[in-house]
Design an enzyme around this catalytic site. Structure first.
Site, PDB file in Angstrom:
ATOM      1  N   PRO A   1      -1.069  -0.688   7.097  1.00 45.52           N
ATOM      2  CA  PRO A   1      -1.667  -1.460   6.508  1.00 45.52           C
ATOM      3  C   PRO A   1      -2.893  -2.722   6.807  1.00 45.52           C
ATOM      4  O   PRO A   1      -3.168  -3.791   5.569  1.00 45.52           O
ATOM      5  CB  PRO A   1      -0.486  -2.290   6.338  1.00 45.52           C
ATOM      6  CG  PRO A   1       0.795  -1.055   6.915  1.00 45.52           C
ATOM      7  CD  PRO A   1      -0.205  -0.374   8.479  1.00 45.52           C
TER       8      PRO A   1
ATOM      9  N   GLU B   1       6.716   0.336  14.679  1.00 46.21           N
ATOM     10  CA  GLU B   1       6.198  -0.588  13.683  1.00 46.21           C
ATOM     11  C   GLU B   1       4.769  -0.250  13.800  1.00 46.21           C
ATOM     12  O   GLU B   1       3.837  -1.208  13.938  1.00 46.21           O
ATOM     13  CB  GLU B   1       6.330  -1.643  15.230  1.00 46.21           C
ATOM     14  CG  GLU B   1       8.250  -2.084  14.682  1.00 46.21           C
ATOM     15  CD  GLU B   1       8.098  -2.524  13.369  1.00 46.21           C
ATOM     16  OE1 GLU B   1       7.715  -3.924  12.716  1.00 46.21           O
ATOM     17  OE2 GLU B   1       9.425  -2.162  12.715  1.00 46.21           O
TER      18      GLU B   1
ATOM     19  N   ARG C   1      -8.609  16.373  -5.737  1.00 47.58           N
ATOM     20  CA  ARG C   1      -9.284  16.518  -7.091  1.00 47.58           C
ATOM     21  C   ARG C   1     -10.234  16.350  -7.174  1.00 47.58           C
ATOM     22  O   ARG C   1     -11.429  17.197  -8.595  1.00 47.58           O
ATOM     23  CB  ARG C   1      -8.195  15.627  -7.615  1.00 47.58           C
ATOM     24  CG  ARG C   1      -8.723  13.871  -7.694  1.00 47.58           C
ATOM     25  CD  ARG C   1      -7.543  13.685  -8.765  1.00 47.58           C
ATOM     26  NE  ARG C   1      -7.976  13.457 -10.320  1.00 47.58           N
ATOM     27  CZ  ARG C   1      -9.270  13.173 -10.447  1.00 47.58           C
ATOM     28  NH1 ARG C   1      -9.991  12.052 -10.003  1.00 47.58           N
ATOM     29  NH2 ARG C   1      -8.940  12.895 -11.506  1.00 47.58           N
TER      30      ARG C   1
ATOM     31  N   ASP D   1     -17.295   8.676 -13.227  1.00 54.38           N
ATOM     32  CA  ASP D   1     -18.188   7.334 -11.931  1.00 54.38           C
ATOM     33  C   ASP D   1     -19.070   7.149 -13.186  1.00 54.38           C
ATOM     34  O   ASP D   1     -18.515   5.149 -13.117  1.00 54.38           O
ATOM     35  CB  ASP D   1     -19.667   9.099 -11.497  1.00 54.38           C
ATOM     36  CG  ASP D   1     -18.664   9.727 -10.369  1.00 54.38           C
ATOM     37  OD1 ASP D   1     -17.750   9.432  -9.892  1.00 54.38           O
ATOM     38  OD2 ASP D   1     -19.601  10.500  -9.974  1.00 54.38           O
TER      39      ASP D   1
HETATM   40  C1  9D3 Z   1       3.477  -4.962   7.775  1.00 57.36           C
HETATM   41  C2  9D3 Z   1       5.180  -4.487   7.778  1.00 57.36           C
HETATM   42  N1  9D3 Z   1       4.401  -4.090   9.409  1.00 57.36           N
HETATM   43  C3  9D3 Z   1       5.224  -5.987   9.894  1.00 57.36           C
HETATM   44  C4  9D3 Z   1       6.755  -5.936  10.107  1.00 57.36           C
HETATM   45  C5  9D3 Z   1       5.550  -3.553   9.962  1.00 57.36           C
HETATM   46  C6  9D3 Z   1       4.884  -1.897   9.107  1.00 57.36           C
HETATM   47  C7  9D3 Z   1       5.849  -1.900   8.285  1.00 57.36           C
HETATM   48  C8  9D3 Z   1       5.121  -0.257   7.872  1.00 57.36           C
HETATM   49  C9  9D3 Z   1       4.066  -0.807   9.945  1.00 57.36           C
HETATM   50  C10 9D3 Z   1       3.994   0.181   9.650  1.00 57.36           C
HETATM   51  C11 9D3 Z   1       3.873   0.725   8.143  1.00 57.36           C
HETATM   52  C12 9D3 Z   1       3.786   1.747   7.546  1.00 57.36           C
HETATM   53  N2  9D3 Z   1       3.016   1.991   6.733  1.00 57.36           N
HETATM   54  C13 9D3 Z   1       2.787   2.107   6.655  1.00 57.36           C
HETATM   55  O1  9D3 Z   1       1.576   3.432   7.644  1.00 57.36           O
HETATM   56  C14 9D3 Z   1       0.838   1.885   6.095  1.00 57.36           C
HETATM   57  C15 9D3 Z   1       0.453   1.392   4.761  1.00 57.36           C
HETATM   58  C16 9D3 Z   1       2.078   0.321   4.075  1.00 57.36           C
HETATM   59  O2  9D3 Z   1       2.969   0.685   4.678  1.00 57.36           O
HETATM   60  N3  9D3 Z   1       1.219   0.046   3.089  1.00 57.36           N
HETATM   61  C17 9D3 Z   1       0.047   0.031   2.866  1.00 57.36           C
HETATM   62  N4  9D3 Z   1      -0.923   1.185   3.045  1.00 57.36           N
HETATM   63  C18 9D3 Z   1      -0.524   2.231   3.840  1.00 57.36           C
HETATM   64  S1  9D3 Z   1      -1.560   2.525   4.649  1.00 57.36           S
HETATM   65  C19 9D3 Z   1      -0.494   2.905   6.255  1.00 57.36           C
END
Ligand code: 9D3
Length: 257
Positions: A89, A116, A154, A169
């Site tokens: 994230p 986490e 793709r 593109d």
């Molecule tokens: C943002 C939330 N985090 C703090 C409480 C905990 C957390 C939750 C879920 C940390 C990682 C995840 C799993 N998410 C991913 O691995 C992830 C992700 C996403 O949740 N949203 C957008 N893109 C991605 S890329 C990987």
């Protein structure tokens, strides 16, 4: 193209590509897709891959040793020049531009977290890049890896859809799609736009351009700001806006009467 995913749920990633355009491209050998499971690098007797976070707090963190071993195993088998990309994230937002760059390269290693997150030292040691899909919370990185794989595969020559990439593109990215219609001509009293049934290809092209510009203006101000419209495009947008104004006025009239 050589694709390896490092993740704790390989069945989620492999299962996502059992069918469809990308599944067929993988079957045809346009790209290879492997999964490396950190669990296979975890120590006996428990094969544990996670531990409690230092400093306390809820949930678990992926332990460094099995993650490091799994990522390094995946990297060793990837062609040189294939980036190791962590899906987190905290990453930069994934985009069509990045998908195109990756499709033109030799491959990628995608590392998906769970719980986490991954111990930060693994990210520091092994990540060439971090990517996020956007500001929403998934329960793990596997689905994010699937999204990246789909967007990249793709575009590969030989995948169905690659013939459209030149068009994409130049046009489709940056403005929204125009609305699509197919038979029958009338559905529950709603007629398909007449211009589409007429067979005048130039008129169809112009109508579609107007719809694309109008929808982008109406729905995606962020994309719209970035557009640099020519004279015809500005005229078509003005037409769309005038028609839209009338629609709003009619709707307000309906409310009042
Ligand atoms: C943002 C939330 N985090 C703090 C409480 C905990 C957390 C939750 C879920 C940390 C990682 C995840 C799993 N998410 C991913 O691995 C992830 C992700 C996403 O949740 N949203 C957008 N893109 C991605 S890329 C990987």
């Amino acid at each position: 193209m050589h694709i390896t995913t490092v993740c704790l749920h390989p069945e989620m990633v492999l299962g996502a590509f059992k069918g469809g355009v990308c599944g067929r491209a993988l079957e045809a050998g346009t790209a290879s897709l492997r999964c490396v499971n950190p669990r296979d690098f975890a120590a006996e007797p428990h094969r544990s891959v996670d531990d409690r976070p230092y400093g306390g707090g809820p949930g678990m963190v992926l332990s460094p040793a099995p993650m490091l071993a799994a990522v390094r195993s995946a990297r060793a088998e990837a062609p040189g020049g294939a980036p190791v990309i962590f899906l987190t994230p905290q990453g930069e937002r994934f985009s069509q531009q990045r998908a195109r760059q990756l499709a033109s390269g030799p491959g990628m290693v995608l590392v998906a977290g769970r719980y986490e997150g991954i111990d930060e030292r693994v990210v520091e040691l092994e990540a060439d890049e971090e990517l996020s899909l956007g500001d929403f919370v998934l329960s793990g990185g596997e689905l994010a890896a699937c999204v990246v794989i789909d967007a990249v595969v793709r575009l590969l020559p030989g995948a169905l859809g690659d013939d459209r990439s030149a068009e994409e593109d130049s046009f489709s990215v940056g403005v929204l799609d125009f609305p699509q219609y197919t038979r029958p001509a009338v559905v529950e009293g709603r007629a398909a736009p007449e211009v589409l049934l007429g067979g005048d290809h130039e008129q169809v092209r112009t109508w579609r351009l107007k719809q694309s510009l109008g929808r982008t203006w109406k729905r995606r101000p962020d994309l719209f700001t970035a557009l640099d419209l020519n004279e015809q495009e500005r005229r078509l947008l003005a037409e769309f806006q005038a028609e839209y104004d009338i629609k709003i006025r009619d709707a307000k009239d309906d409310q009042h009467h």
